[in-house]
Design an enzyme around this catalytic site. Structure first.
Site, PDB file in Angstrom:
ATOM      1  N   ASP A  81       0.851  -1.199   0.000  1.00 35.58           N
ATOM      2  CA  ASP A  81       0.000   0.000   0.000  1.00 35.58           C
ATOM      3  C   ASP A  81       0.887   1.248   0.000  1.00 35.58           C
ATOM      4  OD1 ASP A  81      -2.401   1.434   0.241  1.00 35.58           O
ATOM      5  OD2 ASP A  81      -2.333   1.410   2.429  1.00 35.58           O
ATOM      6  N   ASP A 103       2.781   5.134  -5.473  1.00 39.87           N
ATOM      7  CA  ASP A 103       2.061   6.390  -5.235  1.00 39.87           C
ATOM      8  C   ASP A 103       2.978   7.563  -5.539  1.00 39.87           C
ATOM      9  OD1 ASP A 103       0.653   8.541  -4.470  1.00 39.87           O
ATOM     10  OD2 ASP A 103       0.255   7.876  -2.416  1.00 39.87           O
ATOM     11  N   GLU A 133      -1.698   6.028  -8.758  1.00 37.30           N
ATOM     12  CA  GLU A 133      -2.674   7.017  -8.269  1.00 37.30           C
ATOM     13  C   GLU A 133      -2.600   8.286  -9.106  1.00 37.30           C
ATOM     14  OE1 GLU A 133      -3.238   7.420  -4.021  1.00 37.30           O
ATOM     15  OE2 GLU A 133      -3.496   9.591  -4.183  1.00 37.30           O
ATOM     16  N   HIS A 210      -9.346   4.835  -2.160  1.00 35.93           N
ATOM     17  CA  HIS A 210      -8.625   4.950  -0.882  1.00 35.93           C
ATOM     18  C   HIS A 210      -9.499   5.735   0.091  1.00 35.93           C
ATOM     19  CE1 HIS A 210      -4.402   3.619  -1.856  1.00 35.93           C
ATOM     20  NE2 HIS A 210      -5.035   3.475  -3.001  1.00 35.93           N
ATOM     21  N   ASN A 253     -10.183   0.513   0.003  1.00 34.35           N
ATOM     22  CA  ASN A 253      -9.124   0.467   1.024  1.00 34.35           C
ATOM     23  C   ASN A 253      -9.611   0.915   2.399  1.00 34.35           C
ATOM     24  OD1 ASN A 253      -7.529  -0.057  -1.189  1.00 34.35           O
ATOM     25  ND2 ASN A 253      -5.950   1.440  -0.656  1.00 34.35           N
ATOM     26  N   ASP A 255      -8.380   1.055   6.527  1.00 34.59           N
ATOM     27  CA  ASP A 255      -7.399   0.899   7.597  1.00 34.59           C
ATOM     28  C   ASP A 255      -7.926   1.525   8.889  1.00 34.59           C
ATOM     29  OD1 ASP A 255      -5.174   0.620   9.172  1.00 34.59           O
ATOM     30  OD2 ASP A 255      -3.897   1.958   8.028  1.00 34.59           O
TER      31      ASP A 255
HETATM   32  P1  13P Z   1      -8.812   4.944   5.638  1.00 34.25           P
HETATM   33  O1  13P Z   1      -7.920   5.879   6.382  1.00 34.25           O
HETATM   34  O2  13P Z   1     -10.111   5.593   5.276  1.00 34.25           O
HETATM   35  O3  13P Z   1      -9.038   3.660   6.333  1.00 34.25           O
HETATM   36  O4  13P Z   1      -8.089   4.616   4.236  1.00 34.25           O
HETATM   37  C1  13P Z   1      -7.073   3.645   4.186  1.00 34.25           C
HETATM   38  C2  13P Z   1      -6.350   3.633   2.889  1.00 34.25           C
HETATM   39  O5  13P Z   1      -6.690   4.290   1.942  1.00 34.25           O
HETATM   40  C3  13P Z   1      -5.169   2.764   2.794  1.00 34.25           C
HETATM   41  O6  13P Z   1      -4.504   2.906   1.587  1.00 34.25           O
HETATM   42  O1  G3H Z   2      -3.245   5.114   3.563  1.00 32.30           O
HETATM   43  C1  G3H Z   2      -2.519   4.811   4.486  1.00 32.30           C
HETATM   44  C2  G3H Z   2      -2.858   3.634   5.320  1.00 32.30           C
HETATM   45  O2  G3H Z   2      -3.873   3.936   6.227  1.00 32.30           O
HETATM   46  C3  G3H Z   2      -1.628   3.092   5.973  1.00 32.30           C
HETATM   47  O3  G3H Z   2      -1.282   3.840   7.099  1.00 32.30           O
HETATM   48  O4  G3H Z   2       1.078   4.315   6.551  1.00 32.30           O
HETATM   49  O5  G3H Z   2       0.222   4.609   8.879  1.00 32.30           O
HETATM   50  O6  G3H Z   2       0.514   2.324   7.930  1.00 32.30           O
HETATM   51  P1  G3H Z   2       0.245   3.779   7.654  1.00 32.30           P
HETATM   52 ZN    ZN Z   3      -4.601   4.946   0.880  1.00 30.64          ZN
END
Ligand code: 13P
Ligand code: G3H
Ligand code: ZN
Length: 315
Positions: A81, A103, A133, A210, A253, A255
């Site tokens: 990611d 990205d 992206e 995302h 996506n 997280d």
């Molecule tokens: P959220 O912060 O909305 O969960 O998005 C996560 C994301 O886009 C990871 O690439």
């Molecule tokens: O888009 C980003 C994701 O939420 C990943 O978050 O880079 O803090 O692991 P991180």
């Molecule tokens: Zn993202």
């Protein structure tokens, strides 16, 4: 079973969206697999650069291999990611990843194409798919922060040239969402006119959304009732996600929502059981609650119940 991201997209396109969930540790890994197996959904595991360096990328990769053995019925892809060029090349060389995201959306258009193309050339030589992206989401991701003013929706006029010249296999589009728990201040939502315009130009081509966490308000309330301070947190309306899937949004996506489940479980545990110091007690609750969240989200995406049909299509 680890499969190609392309195979997941081929089965899903226009019918449902595949959930792409980020993991960082063993509890998330167990909850994620359990939730997807319980809801019979294919899924994508996402590892960010931050996740790969939190403990060690080899720990995460070994956990995924182990989970694959523990849950033989699971069908999933493994995805990097928000990679930069170096992280993409590292994942491509490792041979473990089904796909990588480059990205370079913060770069000028031509530069974004050039960087993406270099990653595509290396990835395709190893049968690995590439997500790129175009446009810029608001919010914070890794070490890059984009404020509301600088966030730019994807310009549909640019997508055909970008995809053709870069050769990327899927495209993350800025369609109104942002990363994190504070996506909207009012009643804003997805820009369906942008999604539809892109789908018209690239029919059958998988689009990625995302920043798709819904930031459930009951989670936010419970976190705040247990000492948290998440004032004004707001996410994407789930009904809008369901509506976007038939328009070509094939990867969604998520997280932040998983982090909210973690935060609620642990805050409530510390509040309600102050004598406890066994990490496995809240850890067990988290695994179960995260599995429930994933199963619910897969219903929203339409991926729940798709595994048997997918398995047949792979045979
Ligand atoms: P959220 O912060 O909305 O969960 O998005 C996560 C994301 O886009 C990871 O690439
Ligand atoms: O888009 C980003 C994701 O939420 C990943 O978050 O880079 O803090 O692991 P991180
Ligand atoms: Zn993202």
């Amino acid at each position: 079973m680890i499969v190609s991201t392309k195979a997941l997209f081929k089965h899903a396109y226009g019918k449902y969206a595949v959930g792409a969930y980020n993991i960082n540790n063993a509890e998330q890994t167990m909850g994620l697999f359990r939730g997807n197996v319980d809801s019979k959904a294919p899924f994508i595991i996402q590892l960010s650069k931050g996740a790969r360096s939190y403990t060690d990328k080899r720990i995460l990769e070994a956990m995924i291999r182990a989970a694959d053995e523990i849950f033989p019925e699971a069908i999933f892809a493994v995805h990097l990611d928000h990679g930069d060029e170096a992280a993409c090349m590292d994942c491509i060389a490792s041979g473990f990843y089904s796909s990588v995201m480059i990205d370079a959306s913060h770069e000028p258009f031509e530069q974004n194409i050039a960087i993406t193309k270099r990653v595509v050339t290396a990835a395709h030589a190893k049968n690995i798919a590439v997500e790129a992206e175009l446009g810029q989401l608001g919010g914070v991701e890794e070490d890059i922060s984009v404020n509301e003013e600088n966030a730019k929706l994807t310009d549909p006029k640019q997508v055909e040239e970008f995809v053709k010249k870069s050769g990327c296999d899927s495209l993350a589009c800025a369609i109104g969402t942002s990363h994190g728990a504070y996506k909207f201040t009012g009643s804003q939502g997805l820009h369906f006119e942008v999604i539809l315009a892109i789908q018209k130009l690239l029919p059958g081509y998988p689009l990625v959304m995302h920043g798709s966490s819904s930031v459930p308000q009951d989670e936010v309330q419970r976190i705040n009732a247990a000492g948290g301070q998440l004032k004004g947190a707001k996410g994407v309306d789930e009904a809008q996600i369901t509506k976007a899937a038939p328009m070509g949004v094939t990867k969604v996506n998520i997280d932040t929502d998983g982090r909210l489940v973690w935060c609620r479980v642990h805050r409530e545990s510390f509040r309600d059981d102050p004598a406890n110091f066994d990490l496995r007690k809240p850890g067990t609750v988290f695994i179960n609650e995260y599995a429930k969240y994933i199963a619910h989200k897969n219903k929203v995406l339409g991926s729940a119940g798709q595994i048997d049909s997918l398995r047949k299509s792979l045979a």
